[in-house]
Design a protein around this motif. Structure first.
Motif, short mmCIF file in Angstrom:
data_model
loop_
_atom_site.label_atom_id
_atom_site.label_comp_id
_atom_site.label_asym_id
_atom_site.label_seq_id
_atom_site.Cartn_x
_atom_site.Cartn_y
_atom_site.Cartn_z
N THR A 13 34.77 18.67 54.12
CA THR A 13 36.24 18.90 54.11
C THR A 13 36.59 19.99 55.19
O THR A 13 37.85 20.29 55.74
CB THR A 13 36.97 19.30 52.92
N ALA A 14 35.44 20.92 55.73
CA ALA A 14 35.61 21.85 56.56
C ALA A 14 35.51 21.31 58.01
O ALA A 14 34.81 22.05 58.69
CB ALA A 14 34.81 22.93 56.24
N LEU A 15 36.04 20.41 58.44
CA LEU A 15 35.84 19.55 59.60
C LEU A 15 36.79 20.66 60.63
O LEU A 15 37.99 20.94 60.11
CB LEU A 15 36.23 18.50 59.84
N SER A 16 36.19 20.81 61.72
CA SER A 16 36.99 21.23 62.95
C SER A 16 36.91 20.67 64.18
O SER A 16 35.48 20.23 64.56
CB SER A 16 36.55 22.92 63.27
N PHE A 17 37.73 20.00 64.77
CA PHE A 17 37.74 19.20 66.03
C PHE A 17 38.22 20.13 67.19
O PHE A 17 38.99 20.90 67.31
CB PHE A 17 38.75 18.11 65.57
N MET A 57 23.59 36.31 45.68
CA MET A 57 23.89 35.19 46.30
C MET A 57 24.70 35.25 47.68
O MET A 57 25.37 36.32 47.68
CB MET A 57 24.52 34.11 45.55
N ASP A 58 24.73 34.62 48.58
CA ASP A 58 25.23 34.65 49.82
C ASP A 58 26.70 33.56 49.41
O ASP A 58 26.45 32.57 49.61
CB ASP A 58 24.64 34.12 50.83
N TYR A 108 30.34 29.01 49.79
CA TYR A 108 31.65 28.52 49.77
C TYR A 108 31.64 27.48 50.87
O TYR A 108 32.31 26.28 50.66
CB TYR A 108 32.42 29.83 50.67
N ALA A 109 30.88 27.56 52.07
CA ALA A 109 30.55 26.46 52.81
C ALA A 109 29.94 25.34 52.26
O ALA A 109 30.40 24.12 52.76
CB ALA A 109 29.59 27.13 54.03
N GLU A 110 28.80 25.42 51.47
CA GLU A 110 28.32 24.31 50.68
C GLU A 110 29.56 23.72 50.00
O GLU A 110 29.65 22.45 49.86
CB GLU A 110 27.22 24.87 49.79
#
Length: 111
Positions: free
Chosen positions: A70-74, A57-58, A63-65
């Motif tokens: 919650t992994a927002l970047s502004f 698996m990747d 991890y991104a899923e």
């Protein structure tokens, strides 16, 4: 007999008892039959069952899923041009500005 003398007497008796026990333990260890201990380890050479397949698996995508929203970047592009500082921004004086609740909510909902 003073209490300090009594404490010294007890300490000496305990020390002697411990030394005798250690001496007995060491004598038993020396007199007991020796066993050769091999420190090398060879893992068993069993072939895996046909139904077993190692996971491929990747991990990065998993991890991104898991992070999801919650992994927002502004960046500054996400901000609305409502905040206009008053004062001298070059010298570090931004003055009193206003930041509206709608601007904050649009930042949170933009992702």
């Amino acid at each position: 007999m003073k209490s300090t003398d009594f404490k010294k007497l007890i300490k000496e008796a305990v020390r002697e008892a411990i030394q005798e026990e250690l001496k007995d333990i060491l004598l038993e260890a020396v007199k007991s039959p020796k066993q050769i201990v091999r420190e090398s380890y060879a893992p068993p050479t069993q072939t895996p069952s046909p139904s077993f397949t190692p996971p491929t698996m990747d991990f990065r995508s998993k991890y991104a899923e898991a992070l999801g929203e919650t992994a927002l970047s502004f960046t500054s592009q996400d901000a609305q041009p409502q905040f206009r500082p008053q004062g001298d921004p070059i010298n570090g004086n931004l003055g009193a500005g206003e930041l509206g609740m709608d601007q904050i909510m649009s930042l949170l909902n933009s992702k």
